[in-house]
Design a protein around this motif. Structure first.
Motif, PDB file in Angstrom:
ATOM      1  N   THR A 149     -27.563   0.659   0.342  1.00 56.74           N
ATOM      2  CA  THR A 149     -26.338  -0.118   0.551  1.00 56.74           C
ATOM      3  C   THR A 149     -26.531  -1.156   1.651  1.00 56.74           C
ATOM      4  O   THR A 149     -27.083  -0.851   2.714  1.00 56.74           O
ATOM      5  CB  THR A 149     -25.172   0.818   0.935  1.00 56.74           C
TER       6      THR A 149
ATOM      7  N   VAL B 203     -26.252  -1.587  -4.019  1.00 53.03           N
ATOM      8  CA  VAL B 203     -24.952  -2.228  -3.918  1.00 53.03           C
ATOM      9  C   VAL B 203     -24.915  -3.058  -2.639  1.00 53.03           C
ATOM     10  O   VAL B 203     -25.369  -2.614  -1.585  1.00 53.03           O
ATOM     11  CB  VAL B 203     -23.792  -1.195  -3.934  1.00 53.03           C
TER      12      VAL B 203
ATOM     13  N   THR C 142     -25.797  -4.272  -7.907  1.00 49.06           N
ATOM     14  CA  THR C 142     -24.348  -4.484  -8.004  1.00 49.06           C
ATOM     15  C   THR C 142     -23.866  -5.109  -6.702  1.00 49.06           C
ATOM     16  O   THR C 142     -24.565  -5.064  -5.677  1.00 49.06           O
ATOM     17  CB  THR C 142     -23.586  -3.168  -8.238  1.00 49.06           C
TER      18      THR C 142
ATOM     19  N   ALA D  80     -18.890   0.675  -9.009  1.00 47.86           N
ATOM     20  CA  ALA D  80     -20.244   0.119  -8.951  1.00 47.86           C
ATOM     21  C   ALA D  80     -21.296   1.191  -9.189  1.00 47.86           C
ATOM     22  O   ALA D  80     -22.302   0.963  -9.873  1.00 47.86           O
ATOM     23  CB  ALA D  80     -20.462  -0.560  -7.598  1.00 47.86           C
TER      24      ALA D  80
END
Length: 508
Positions: free
Chosen positions: A233, A210, A308, A501
């Motif tokens: 992330t 993400v 995502t 997500a």
């Protein structure tokens, strides 16, 4: 000058110093010099690693913080109190040898400066944006001998402020020429001095699970929730903290009766840093597209790939788009009463906007300005009743309703504002030295017009999970079509988008 609690806290910080330092102070017999001398002597009493020497500097009173064997390039002209007290503490520690908390690409960029660069920053001690700039320039001075920096307390050097027509803080001069005005990050300063960070550092980034675009409360919340799921992330942020950095008093954060915007977002950033989140600061996205993966293109040309993405680009103060607004920005046009209000002490000012932000600004400014005019487009104020009741008690405030601002005029700074009565169409001009514009927010979504679906106000349309029309792309916070724009709602929507997500990545 320092209360017992502050002295105790300062003493603890001074114990972290790694080497002896010297206060090289230029002092005289005037009252301001006595204040600075009193401040320095109180600090001296708390540590045997600090000594004081009398010197002659460009400004009196002022002082440098130097290592025992040279110059640091850091100076303070005036008292580093208020919001600048943290800048003072960090300067002590960094000059003593504690390394600043900056990443190696930033350090390399700082060292690219090979010519003499002397920065001067005019500040107000009530300005919560000023320390970001002061601390960034101090770090640059510590790391590069070609760079030096002086913080100048505007109230102590009012003649200089008037002479240079400084009407917003922080205002920075580089080698005697105006360099910038307003809050800037160290990345933004370096980009202006030596150019942007190279896109090469982004080319070998792994694929993210993400990628969060934006560093405000929604972006911070999304990053924390995503990282806690154990997925890779990343964050692309222009300035970590976003619009909240412009907010001083926050009294509706549930469980926290009072905090301030910069303090809150500093805590959020520290929370994010507890997880393995790749934070890419000083970067702006310019496009997002879906191929096999989500691709986010940055303004520097780099392309980041992720399974995502969460768009949390927030919002900015809305402009009134009248003649004079752009021309006099930072020359009487202001958006932050806490930062720039002290520069208008004893002067007449106008506040455009009758919502909570505008009325809070008018109340604050009434304690400084000679007179405050509140200009509201609608026939009635929209601020909370408690704020309106407080405003009504102030004798130096005039509320003008149903008024459309026509233009802001002046020569080299604001001198007057003209408005039109919407009922009678009568034009009226009032003489003011400053105009504070607080009429709401505008979403930072211009770069998305050809990708995600936006509503008529430019807000990203999302569903209950925070999903946009592009599969795998989610959005959160003030850039979306959420009904209410509040910090706590942005944080909640950031968490929702991160969970959405995560669920999407499991299903796909």
């Amino acid at each position: 000058m320092l209360d017992n609690e502050t002295r105790a806290q300062l003493k603890q910080y001074l114990e972290l110093m790694e080497a002896d330092i010297i206060f090289s102070a230029s002092l005289a017999e005037d009252d301001n010099s006595k204040k600075v001398a009193e401040f320095l002597n109180e600090v001296l009493e708390l540590s045997d690693k600090i000594t004081l020497e009398k010197v002659i500097l460009e400004r009196t009173p002022s002082f440098e913080i130097n290592p025992v064997d040279g110059k640091s390039g850091i100076a303070f002209a005036g008292l580093p109190m208020g919001h600048e007290f943290t800048s003072f503490i960090l300067a002590l520690l960094q000059v003593s040898g504690r390394p600043p908390k900056v990443e190696s690409p930033i350090i390399d960029k700082i060292k690219e400066v090979t010519k003499s660069a002397h920065f001067e920053t005019y500040v107000s001690l009530t300005c919560h944006n000023c320390p970001d700039v002061v601390q960034a320039l101090n770090i640059m001075s510590v790391l590069n001998p070609h760079i030096s920096h002086t913080m100048i307390e505007g109230s102590m050097y009012q003649d200089e402020v008037d002479q240079k027509k400084v009407m917003a803080v922080p205002t920075v001069f580089l080698n005697g020429e105006e360099f910038s005005s307003g809050r800037m990050t160290i990345e933004q300063i370096l980009e202006k001095v030596v150019g942007p960070l190279s896109a090469d550092q982004f080319e070998n980034k792994d694929i993210f699970d993400v990628l969060v675009v934006g560093g405000g409360p929604a972006g911070g919340s999304a990053a924390i929730y995503a990282a806690r799921k154990g997925i890779k992330t990343g964050m692309v942020v222009d300035t970590f903290g976003g619009q909240v950095l412009e907010t001083l008093g926050i009294e509706n954060m549930i469980g926290t009766p009072y905090t301030e915007g910069p303090q809150l977002m500093h805590q959020v950033e520290e929370h994010v840093n507890q997880y393995e989140v790749d934070i890419m600061k000083g970067q702006r996205a310019k496009d997002i597209r879906r191929n096999e993966l989500i691709e986010v293109e940055l303004e520097n040309g780099a392309v980041l790939k992720s399974k995502t993405a969460i768009l949390a680009t927030g919002a900015r103060w809305r402009s009134i788009n009248v003649p004079g607004e752009k021309e006099f920005k930072n020359k009487g046009i202001a958006y932050c009463p806490h930062c720039d209000g002290p520069l208008f002490k004893g002067k007449d000012v106008a506040v455009i906007g009758g919502g909570n932000s505008g009325i809070e600004a008018a109340i604050d400014l009434a304690g400084l300005a000679k007179h405050v005019y509140v200009i509201e487009f609608l026939p009635e104020l929209k601020a909370d009743q408690i704020l309106q009741q407080k405003l009504a008690t102030l004798t130096n405030v005039t509320v003008i309703l149903n008024a459309a601002t026509k233009e802001i005029t002046g020569t080299d700074q604001v001198e007057a504002l003209t408005y039109v009565d919407r009922a009678t169409e009568k034009e009226t001009t009032i003489n003011v030295a400053g105009v504070f514009i607080l009429i709401g927010l505008m979403p930072n979504t211009e770069w998305l017009t050809d990708s995600v679906n936006l509503n008529s106000r430019g807000e990203i349309i999302v569903d209950r999970q925070g999903a946009t029309n592009i599969p795998g792309v989610f959005a959160a916070g003030d850039c979306t079509d959420s009904a209410y724009k509040q910090i706590i709602i942005s944080m909640g929507s950031g968490a929702t988008a991160a969970l959405g997500a995560f669920d999407y990545s499991i299903r796909n």
